[in-house]
Motif scaffolding. Sequence first.
Motif, PDB file in Angstrom:
ATOM      1  N   VAL B  14      54.210  47.517  48.676  1.00  0.00           N
ATOM      2  CA  VAL B  14      53.304  46.578  49.359  1.00  0.00           C
ATOM      3  C   VAL B  14      51.863  47.077  49.307  1.00  0.00           C
ATOM      4  CG1 VAL B  14      52.689  45.567  51.587  1.00  0.00           C
ATOM      5  CG2 VAL B  14      55.081  45.660  50.880  1.00  0.00           C
ATOM      6  N   ARG B  15      51.689  48.362  49.574  1.00  0.00           N
ATOM      7  CA  ARG B  15      50.324  48.917  49.570  1.00  0.00           C
ATOM      8  C   ARG B  15      49.694  48.833  48.186  1.00  0.00           C
ATOM      9  NH1 ARG B  15      50.265  54.305  53.472  1.00  0.00           N
ATOM     10  NH2 ARG B  15      51.548  53.412  55.141  1.00  0.00           N
ATOM     11  N   ALA B  16      50.478  49.154  47.173  1.00  0.00           N
ATOM     12  CA  ALA B  16      49.948  49.092  45.803  1.00  0.00           C
ATOM     13  C   ALA B  16      49.574  47.655  45.447  1.00  0.00           C
ATOM     14  CB  ALA B  16      50.973  49.639  44.820  1.00  0.00           C
ATOM     15  N   THR B  17      50.426  46.723  45.819  1.00  0.00           N
ATOM     16  CA  THR B  17      50.146  45.316  45.529  1.00  0.00           C
ATOM     17  C   THR B  17      48.867  44.868  46.231  1.00  0.00           C
ATOM     18  OG1 THR B  17      52.526  44.906  45.395  1.00  0.00           O
ATOM     19  CG2 THR B  17      51.090  42.994  45.575  1.00  0.00           C
ATOM     20  N   SER B  18      48.745  45.223  47.501  1.00  0.00           N
ATOM     21  CA  SER B  18      47.561  44.838  48.268  1.00  0.00           C
ATOM     22  C   SER B  18      46.290  45.400  47.648  1.00  0.00           C
ATOM     23  CB  SER B  18      47.707  45.317  49.717  1.00  0.00           C
ATOM     24  OG  SER B  18      46.565  44.960  50.463  1.00  0.00           O
ATOM     25  N   ARG B  19      46.351  46.680  47.286  1.00  0.00           N
ATOM     26  CA  ARG B  19      45.171  47.329  46.708  1.00  0.00           C
ATOM     27  C   ARG B  19      44.805  46.697  45.369  1.00  0.00           C
ATOM     28  NH1 ARG B  19      46.827  52.234  47.502  1.00  0.00           N
ATOM     29  NH2 ARG B  19      47.875  52.418  45.501  1.00  0.00           N
ATOM     30  N   LEU B  20      45.803  46.489  44.533  1.00  0.00           N
ATOM     31  CA  LEU B  20      45.521  45.926  43.210  1.00  0.00           C
ATOM     32  C   LEU B  20      45.023  44.491  43.297  1.00  0.00           C
ATOM     33  CD1 LEU B  20      48.534  47.399  41.215  1.00  0.00           C
ATOM     34  CD2 LEU B  20      46.116  47.873  40.816  1.00  0.00           C
ATOM     35  N   MET B  21      45.636  43.690  44.160  1.00  0.00           N
ATOM     36  CA  MET B  21      45.221  42.290  44.267  1.00  0.00           C
ATOM     37  C   MET B  21      43.863  42.166  44.951  1.00  0.00           C
ATOM     38  SD  MET B  21      48.643  39.990  44.866  1.00  0.00           S
ATOM     39  CE  MET B  21      49.939  39.970  43.605  1.00  0.00           C
ATOM     40  N   GLN B  22      43.530  43.122  45.803  1.00  0.00           N
ATOM     41  CA  GLN B  22      42.192  43.130  46.401  1.00  0.00           C
ATOM     42  C   GLN B  22      41.133  43.285  45.306  1.00  0.00           C
ATOM     43  OE1 GLN B  22      41.415  46.609  48.824  1.00  0.00           O
ATOM     44  NE2 GLN B  22      39.826  45.541  49.980  1.00  0.00           N
ATOM     45  N   ARG B  23      41.406  44.121  44.332  1.00  0.00           N
ATOM     46  CA  ARG B  23      40.420  44.400  43.287  1.00  0.00           C
ATOM     47  C   ARG B  23      40.485  43.430  42.120  1.00  0.00           C
ATOM     48  NH1 ARG B  23      38.903  50.685  42.688  1.00  0.00           N
ATOM     49  NH2 ARG B  23      38.957  51.238  44.880  1.00  0.00           N
ATOM     50  N   GLN B  24      41.692  42.925  41.824  1.00  0.00           N
ATOM     51  CA  GLN B  24      41.850  42.138  40.602  1.00  0.00           C
ATOM     52  C   GLN B  24      42.273  40.704  40.850  1.00  0.00           C
ATOM     53  OE1 GLN B  24      44.884  44.412  38.582  1.00  0.00           O
ATOM     54  NE2 GLN B  24      43.433  46.007  38.006  1.00  0.00           N
ATOM     55  N   GLY B  25      42.746  40.435  42.045  1.00  0.00           N
ATOM     56  CA  GLY B  25      43.255  39.099  42.316  1.00  0.00           C
ATOM     57  C   GLY B  25      44.733  38.968  41.988  1.00  0.00           C
ATOM     58  N   TYR B  26      45.258  37.797  42.215  1.00  0.00           N
ATOM     59  CA  TYR B  26      46.688  37.534  42.055  1.00  0.00           C
ATOM     60  C   TYR B  26      47.110  37.482  40.586  1.00  0.00           C
ATOM     61  CZ  TYR B  26      51.080  34.855  42.382  1.00  0.00           C
ATOM     62  OH  TYR B  26      52.383  34.427  42.264  1.00  0.00           O
ATOM     63  N   GLU B  27      46.417  36.685  39.807  1.00  0.00           N
ATOM     64  CA  GLU B  27      46.844  36.432  38.429  1.00  0.00           C
ATOM     65  C   GLU B  27      46.683  37.658  37.533  1.00  0.00           C
ATOM     66  OE1 GLU B  27      48.336  33.813  37.382  1.00  0.00           O
ATOM     67  OE2 GLU B  27      48.051  32.447  39.067  1.00  0.00           O
ATOM     68  N   ALA B  28      45.627  38.424  37.777  1.00  0.00           N
ATOM     69  CA  ALA B  28      45.339  39.554  36.884  1.00  0.00           C
ATOM     70  C   ALA B  28      46.202  40.767  37.190  1.00  0.00           C
ATOM     71  CB  ALA B  28      43.855  39.923  36.975  1.00  0.00           C
ATOM     72  N   THR B  29      46.955  40.714  38.276  1.00  0.00           N
ATOM     73  CA  THR B  29      47.784  41.855  38.649  1.00  0.00           C
ATOM     74  C   THR B  29      49.223  41.639  38.191  1.00  0.00           C
ATOM     75  OG1 THR B  29      46.387  42.304  40.575  1.00  0.00           O
ATOM     76  CG2 THR B  29      48.590  43.256  40.574  1.00  0.00           C
ATOM     77  N   GLY B  30      49.704  42.520  37.333  1.00  0.00           N
ATOM     78  CA  GLY B  30      51.051  42.376  36.785  1.00  0.00           C
ATOM     79  C   GLY B  30      52.074  43.180  37.561  1.00  0.00           C
ATOM     80  N   LEU B  31      53.331  42.772  37.457  1.00  0.00           N
ATOM     81  CA  LEU B  31      54.388  43.454  38.202  1.00  0.00           C
ATOM     82  C   LEU B  31      54.631  44.849  37.653  1.00  0.00           C
ATOM     83  CD1 LEU B  31      56.977  40.642  38.945  1.00  0.00           C
ATOM     84  CD2 LEU B  31      55.135  41.540  40.342  1.00  0.00           C
ATOM     85  N   LYS B  32      54.479  45.016  36.364  1.00  0.00           N
ATOM     86  CA  LYS B  32      54.654  46.357  35.795  1.00  0.00           C
ATOM     87  C   LYS B  32      53.554  47.288  36.262  1.00  0.00           C
ATOM     88  CE  LYS B  32      57.574  44.947  32.093  1.00  0.00           C
ATOM     89  NZ  LYS B  32      57.668  44.342  30.766  1.00  0.00           N
TER      90      LYS B  32
END
Lengths: 193, 193
Positions: B14-32
């Motif tokens: 969850v923390r990694a997802t939050s951090r990545l989506m904060q910086r890159q947004g939803y679409e640019a953040t991949g599950l891998k």
Amino acid sequence: MKTKHEIGTRERIVRATSRLMQRQGYEATGLKEISREAEATLGSVYHFFPGGKQELAVAAVRHGDLEFAETLREVLDRVEDPAEAVLACTEELAAGMRDSGWLDGCPVSTVALESAGRVPDVQRAAAEAFENWRAIVSAKLRRSGFADDVAEDLAHTIINTLEGAEMSAQVSQSETPLRLAGRHLARLIAAYR
Amino acid sequence: MKTKHEIGTRERIVRATSRLMQRQGYEATGLKEISREAEATLGSVYHFFPGGKQELAVAAVRHGDLEFAETLREVLDRVEDPAEAVLACTEELAAGMRDSGWLDGCPVSTVALESAGRVPDVQRAAAEAFENWRAIVSAKLRRSGFADDVAEDLAHTIINTLEGAEMSAQVSQSETPLRLAGRHLARLIAAYR
DNA sequence: CTCTCATTAGAACGAACGCTCTATCCAGGA
DNA sequence: TCCTGGATAGAGCGTTCGTTCTAATGAGAG
């Protein structure tokens, strides 16, 4: 030569890109989707925008910039009192948002946030758009007798509050944020009279 | 059982997802990318979030919601006068933004705009976050003696102006929008005293 | 008419996407 | 000791991505 009567291919591509990125953002909008929507082929897209998606996004942001700048100027010219004029802007934004079924938000902000720190050219174009809009508001305030520095500063917050309220209105699908922003900005402007 | 001493896998994701989506947004953040950043495998991601990317984004938005709610409460509790307290919030936001090299904007807004009209679950979570933050500001204003309806309305504009100024600050890489927002919001609050 | 070149057309590339699937691991209960 | 089931592991699915490439088209200049 340009196609005479109908709209040029390049312009169709820019408009389609702007419309799609306004609704979906930068990443979710594909080039094939753009070429389909613009009734152009992928070859045409790369012919006019050899820089690919990034160059296309810059053109789309500039298009959205000019588009909103025009309506902003129009509304601010129509209403004399600056407080009432800003209020009229919020009404305009609320109407546009509602009429699109909460789909058409700010034509720049989604792409602006997605590109921040990742696609410098697009980020720069978005920053220029905000700055252009701010200058339009600032000019209106100066015309209404505000001192230069006060007008510059107030214009910052006016544009930013409009942006924030627009986002909030879209996400919550409610006109309330924009209506309150209009009322409060009018009060703020009055307080600096 | 949970892994005892270290942090749980689910929480790391969850923390990694939050951090990545904060910086890159939803679409640019991949599950891998998420599984790599969280030091978890793709299997673990789908084990904890069978709903896939959407469910993950909802959890990330809720995480960002709680995160900002906590700092908001903390700052508003630290400063008694509500106008000065809001000003302190803008200082806090400006500091965080600057210190991250203009990379960490609002943990919710980018995803909020991308999901609007496209990913209803995520959009709803974002709307709830804004509403939660608004309620915190509203409570502070009521504690300071503002009437209920005035506090509710003002809280709307305070949160939205903070959001707009945060976006503007990030895109233009300048603290000015936030500083001006703080000054103007303080003035607005004073005008409603 | 022929030539020219901006424009149109779309097949094909490697890479990355979200997601599915099977196999394995391993601590706690019986 | 064996069993059970949550958790981990990663190969591989079909699809779509941005981009490249070659070929055809077609209107205006000479």
